[in-house]
Design a protein around this motif. Sequence first.
Motif, PDB file in Angstrom:
ATOM      1  N   ALA A  67      -2.732  -8.285  -0.648  1.00 42.23           N
ATOM      2  CA  ALA A  67      -2.714  -6.898  -1.110  1.00 42.23           C
ATOM      3  C   ALA A  67      -3.104  -5.989   0.057  1.00 42.23           C
ATOM      4  N   PRO A  68      -2.126  -5.425   0.772  1.00 38.37           N
ATOM      5  CA  PRO A  68      -2.451  -4.503   1.859  1.00 38.37           C
ATOM      6  C   PRO A  68      -3.058  -3.214   1.308  1.00 38.37           C
ATOM      7  N   ILE A  69      -4.188  -2.772   1.894  1.00 39.87           N
ATOM      8  CA  ILE A  69      -4.848  -1.544   1.442  1.00 39.87           C
ATOM      9  C   ILE A  69      -5.348  -0.764   2.650  1.00 39.87           C
ATOM     10  N   TYR A  70      -6.093   0.318   2.369  1.00 42.35           N
ATOM     11  CA  TYR A  70      -6.696   1.169   3.395  1.00 42.35           C
ATOM     12  C   TYR A  70      -7.572   0.341   4.333  1.00 42.35           C
ATOM     13  N   GLY A  71      -7.913   0.916   5.487  1.00 42.54           N
ATOM     14  CA  GLY A  71      -8.634   0.150   6.488  1.00 42.54           C
ATOM     15  C   GLY A  71     -10.073   0.561   6.693  1.00 42.54           C
ATOM     16  N   ALA A  72     -10.752  -0.198   7.547  1.00 41.64           N
ATOM     17  CA  ALA A  72     -12.135   0.077   7.916  1.00 41.64           C
ATOM     18  C   ALA A  72     -12.166   1.067   9.072  1.00 41.64           C
ATOM     19  N   ILE A  73     -13.105   1.989   9.010  1.00 41.29           N
ATOM     20  CA  ILE A  73     -13.250   3.002  10.064  1.00 41.29           C
ATOM     21  C   ILE A  73     -13.761   2.337  11.341  1.00 41.29           C
ATOM     22  N   GLY A  74     -13.156   2.712  12.454  1.00 40.69           N
ATOM     23  CA  GLY A  74     -13.558   2.161  13.748  1.00 40.69           C
ATOM     24  C   GLY A  74     -12.680   1.023  14.217  1.00 40.69           C
ATOM     25  N   TYR A  75     -11.759   0.597  13.359  1.00 41.95           N
ATOM     26  CA  TYR A  75     -10.885  -0.521  13.716  1.00 41.95           C
ATOM     27  C   TYR A  75      -9.416  -0.094  13.702  1.00 41.95           C
ATOM     28  N   ILE A  80      -1.930  -2.654  11.713  1.00 43.05           N
ATOM     29  CA  ILE A  80      -0.515  -3.009  11.892  1.00 43.05           C
ATOM     30  C   ILE A  80       0.296  -2.266  10.834  1.00 43.05           C
ATOM     31  N   PRO A  81       1.253  -1.451  11.240  1.00 38.94           N
ATOM     32  CA  PRO A  81       2.057  -0.711  10.249  1.00 38.94           C
ATOM     33  C   PRO A  81       2.736  -1.652   9.263  1.00 38.94           C
ATOM     34  N   TYR A  82       2.669  -1.283   8.022  1.00 37.63           N
ATOM     35  CA  TYR A  82       3.224  -2.090   6.940  1.00 37.63           C
ATOM     36  C   TYR A  82       4.719  -2.312   7.122  1.00 37.63           C
ATOM     37  N   LEU A  83       5.146  -3.559   6.971  1.00 36.40           N
ATOM     38  CA  LEU A  83       6.539  -4.000   7.054  1.00 36.40           C
ATOM     39  C   LEU A  83       7.137  -3.915   8.467  1.00 36.40           C
ATOM     40  N   SER A  84       6.298  -3.622   9.462  1.00 40.59           N
ATOM     41  CA  SER A  84       6.789  -3.637  10.838  1.00 40.59           C
ATOM     42  C   SER A  84       7.047  -5.076  11.275  1.00 40.59           C
ATOM     43  N   LYS A  85       7.653  -5.247  12.450  1.00 39.31           N
ATOM     44  CA  LYS A  85       7.919  -6.596  12.958  1.00 39.31           C
ATOM     45  C   LYS A  85       6.623  -7.379  13.121  1.00 39.31           C
ATOM     46  N   ASP A  86       5.590  -6.709  13.620  1.00 39.68           N
ATOM     47  CA  ASP A  86       4.303  -7.384  13.792  1.00 39.68           C
ATOM     48  C   ASP A  86       3.711  -7.768  12.440  1.00 39.68           C
ATOM     49  N   TRP A  87       3.904  -6.903  11.452  1.00 43.90           N
ATOM     50  CA  TRP A  87       3.372  -7.198  10.117  1.00 43.90           C
ATOM     51  C   TRP A  87       4.095  -8.412   9.527  1.00 43.90           C
ATOM     52  N   TRP A 113      -1.756   0.482  -5.001  1.00 47.21           N
ATOM     53  CA  TRP A 113      -1.094   0.478  -6.311  1.00 47.21           C
ATOM     54  C   TRP A 113      -1.004   1.913  -6.803  1.00 47.21           C
ATOM     55  N   PRO A 114      -0.079   2.264  -7.691  1.00 47.41           N
ATOM     56  CA  PRO A 114       1.078   1.465  -8.119  1.00 47.41           C
ATOM     57  C   PRO A 114       2.177   1.521  -7.060  1.00 47.41           C
ATOM     58  N   PHE A 115       3.361   1.006  -7.395  1.00 51.18           N
ATOM     59  CA  PHE A 115       4.460   0.996  -6.424  1.00 51.18           C
ATOM     60  C   PHE A 115       4.766   2.422  -5.967  1.00 51.18           C
ATOM     61  N   GLY A 116       5.029   2.540  -4.702  1.00 48.69           N
ATOM     62  CA  GLY A 116       5.365   3.824  -4.098  1.00 48.69           C
ATOM     63  C   GLY A 116       5.280   3.698  -2.594  1.00 48.69           C
ATOM     64  N   GLY A 117       5.489   4.805  -1.902  1.00 53.40           N
ATOM     65  CA  GLY A 117       5.401   4.757  -0.453  1.00 53.40           C
ATOM     66  C   GLY A 117       6.301   5.771   0.212  1.00 53.40           C
ATOM     67  N   PRO A 118       6.440   5.683   1.533  1.00 50.61           N
ATOM     68  CA  PRO A 118       7.202   6.694   2.276  1.00 50.61           C
ATOM     69  C   PRO A 118       8.688   6.698   1.950  1.00 50.61           C
ATOM     70  N   ALA A 210      -2.095   1.185   2.260  1.00 47.02           N
ATOM     71  CA  ALA A 210      -2.297   0.691   3.615  1.00 47.02           C
ATOM     72  C   ALA A 210      -1.552   1.582   4.595  1.00 47.02           C
ATOM     73  N   PRO A 211      -1.928   1.558   5.874  1.00 50.81           N
ATOM     74  CA  PRO A 211      -1.173   2.316   6.865  1.00 50.81           C
ATOM     75  C   PRO A 211       0.302   1.931   6.839  1.00 50.81           C
ATOM     76  N   GLY A 212       1.166   2.928   6.683  1.00 49.42           N
ATOM     77  CA  GLY A 212       2.595   2.674   6.580  1.00 49.42           C
ATOM     78  C   GLY A 212       3.067   2.528   5.154  1.00 49.42           C
ATOM     79  N   GLY A 213       2.130   2.599   4.195  1.00 46.57           N
ATOM     80  CA  GLY A 213       2.488   2.483   2.788  1.00 46.57           C
ATOM     81  C   GLY A 213       2.211   3.737   1.995  1.00 46.57           C
ATOM     82  N   GLU A 214       1.793   4.811   2.671  1.00 42.48           N
ATOM     83  CA  GLU A 214       1.451   6.047   1.986  1.00 42.48           C
ATOM     84  C   GLU A 214       2.705   6.740   1.469  1.00 42.48           C
ATOM     85  N   GLY A 215       2.575   7.407   0.347  1.00 42.88           N
ATOM     86  CA  GLY A 215       3.701   8.156  -0.181  1.00 42.88           C
ATOM     87  C   GLY A 215       3.602   8.357  -1.672  1.00 42.88           C
TER      88      GLY A 215
END
Length: 920
Positions: A67-75, A80-87, A113-118, A210-215
């Motif tokens: 479950a990809p979610i928001y991140g910790a401050i300072g890191y 890694i952007p969601y659904l990128s090649k690195d992800w 949650w729920p489903f959504g994004g950019p 998560a980063p890259g999942g906002e919308g």
Amino acid sequence: MKKFLLVFIITCFVGSLKAQNNAWPEIKKESRPWTRWWWMGNAVDEKNISSLLNNYQKTGFGGVEIAPIYGAIGYESRYIPYLSKDWMKMLNHTVSTAGGLGMGVDLTTGTGWPFGGPQVPAEFAAAKLVVQNYKLAAGKVLPDKLVVKDPKAGATRLQSVTAYSDKGQVLQLIDKVDVEGNLSWRPEAGNWDIYAAFSGRTRQMVKRAAPGGEGFTLNHLSRPALDEYLKRYDIVFANNPPKVRAFYNDSYEVYNADWSDNFFDEFKMRRGYDLRPHIRDLVGKELNTNVARLKSDYRETMSEMLLENFTIPWTNWTHKYNGISKNQAHGSPGNLIDLYAAVDIPECETFGSSYFPIPGLRRDSADVRNVDPDPIMLKFASSAAHVTGKNLVSSETFTWLTEHFKTSLSQTKPELEQVFLSGVNHTFFHGTTYSPEDVPYPGWLFYASVNFVPSNSWWAHLPGLNTYITRVQSVLQAGKSDNELLVYWPIHDVWNNPKGMDMPLKVHDVDVWLHPSPFYKNVKALQDAGYSLDFISDKLLKQSTSAGTNISTSPNASPYKTLIVPKADYMPVETLEKMIDLAKKGATVIIQQMPEDVPGLSNLEANRDKLYQLVSNLVFSDAGNGVKELKTGSGRILLSNDVQKALQYVGLRGERITSTGLKYIRRQVGADKYYYLVNHTANAVDTDLPLNVLASSVVILDPESGKSGIAVSTVSGNSTLVRVQMLPGEALILKATSDISGLQKWNYLDKVAKTVEIKGQWNLHFTDGGPVVPADKKLSQLVSWTELGDSAAIAYSGRAEYTLEFKMPKIKSDEYVLNLGKVHESARVWVNGQDAGVLWSIPYQARIGKYLRKGKNTIKIEVANLMANRMRDMDKKGIEWRKYHEINFVNINYKAFDAAGWKPQPSGLVGPVTITSFKN
């Protein structure tokens, strides 16, 4: 000689496996508990993924649910952007590593949650109905433009303009509105109310993205919206399809989304009349019967749209990638049974904490939410699976079980068992946060979790709980569900409410939509009387057939003996016709009270006439004791306000297990029948338990210790009496079978020969924890670490070992039982260097006869406490550890978390530690 010895060892090993297989079903990865695995900021790497998965596997987990979610401050540099090649590289590494460990991986189709994004433009975002009212007198022209005034309405589209005169005329005027919103219409007479209906947007964003999942949140009622949403995944997966086991959808938390751009068209197609002339009733303040009927039709339409435009096509999409679907339907504005049934694994959720009268079970009102999980709510998911013949039913388990860092393993057990008793057999912990090795204690944590993480002080004892779950689930996943009754759910009684608009059927609102209903009261009474049952919807009932005297709901489902129809005010004609048809073809149908009316406004009078005619054609004879009977075809319909009297009339009795206070669930595995029993009462049970089965033998299986043996049992009439001994908090499994090869007799604990308290000078050695490891202690009296007069021990969270040499008195006994007394909070025991197991739950006891020696013995007890005292110490010292984006870290009441004011939690072994000898 060496060859002979090798053959002997192999023969013994195979024989041991055979004996084990006779008792316990095969262990699969799904038998083990899985856990939701939050990827904070997707700040993951291959080294830590591999290390953590290895740790989880050793601890007894069968899989993870990413479950990809928001991140910790300072890191942020690690995100890694969601659904990128690195992800995708990290995802593939996870799947590959997990597979090599015999584990599985599930993945949500989104972030947070729920489903959504950019990829969700305003056009496809969650929609709401916006209606504006205008007054217009004869001869006048409306001065206002028909445009939405609310700046928060988002992208809007005018969909209808309905005019109501004071003389009862209703006109549609949208064709008289120009592109700028001017209404070019002047009424010749009367006073008019103008209702302009717009399709707006809720503007809800993805929660905890998560980063890259906002919308924007997705419009779940729109098939074009879903198709557009999934395109992003199709593009990414085209050349690199994920090899996850399942894609999952979290609980439906789409707020105020009561509309879709095509709702008028969908409504007319499905209900057969135009909704636009009724827009005033839909949004008005009148609370009459016609409004209730209108809203029932509106809610039924929304339910069908959610099912057919989202749930079914999304499931089909998961199959395209060789995956399966796992969906949480609760909270949806739809028929929960149909929504659960449309996916491969229906998933329910426990939220909050239940009260159990088990002596010694800790429950501090300040540390639990004012929410009581309802097992009947969980059965909507399991019923959907059972009725459609699906094997797995999952649960997001332990959400907000207690306040952070205060949950013991012993507290999870009865809550978990309540889930099993509801038909769940595939547990997912809520949950585990991915945390890199270099993040300081306590690592990254999720705000609503029990924190099943390696930094938890009882992590080393978690295999005790996980092994218990594995054994239980191996049984509950074997064969088929064995419930005898089908109970019809009158969803139209729920929908027929003039208040509000959409009606999300939430876990938190069961006091409104579930508890007051005759359906709920019947289900609860039937279960209390020992009957096992599943729920069925109108849609699934229509697909059912009579199979002799039984009812078949699916080729892969177990047959049901009777259909129970609780009092329903509103019932579709087709549903009553189906019930009558099932009876004609051999089934028994028990109706509490004939339906009074049909639901909705569609074709109302004609449908009413059909219903009344059907009812009037049913002529019953008096069968006595408040039961009326109609024999029809090769079956019958019974009419009785007391459903249980009707069941007794047809010779169906519940399991008398429940009269002892025990609870149970059954599985049919080939010719064998398994009973999973729990004792959630305050009393010990030692009785000849009657089972509704004729069995030549019964095997007792202990899911905590793994022990098994042949029970004392006899056949009496139509029952088998089996002797069962269960203390409060204990669980057992009974296997009614004819195959007892390789098994010994179960060793009952009968006559107490003597109880000895283990006393002396205990050596206390703190082993693994912090913030500082206290110095060793010698104790003549067992007390909590917080009472040792050592500030380091008060702040300490972790493990410590108690060792003692003692001399066993000469007692002729058949078994010896160790009881640890009070334990804060879990323990592992060694007797004379031999591992006697993890004692992680009440009653904290184990059979140790095979480990004891005559004379001098040594016992070592490793005890783990909670994280609470260390977290209290960190907050008192102002050590910063809560640094997260979005919600950061909150307490159980969703306020800023601060443990500084807590009292130190009792820790360690308090005892008394005793050994009781038993003679048979």
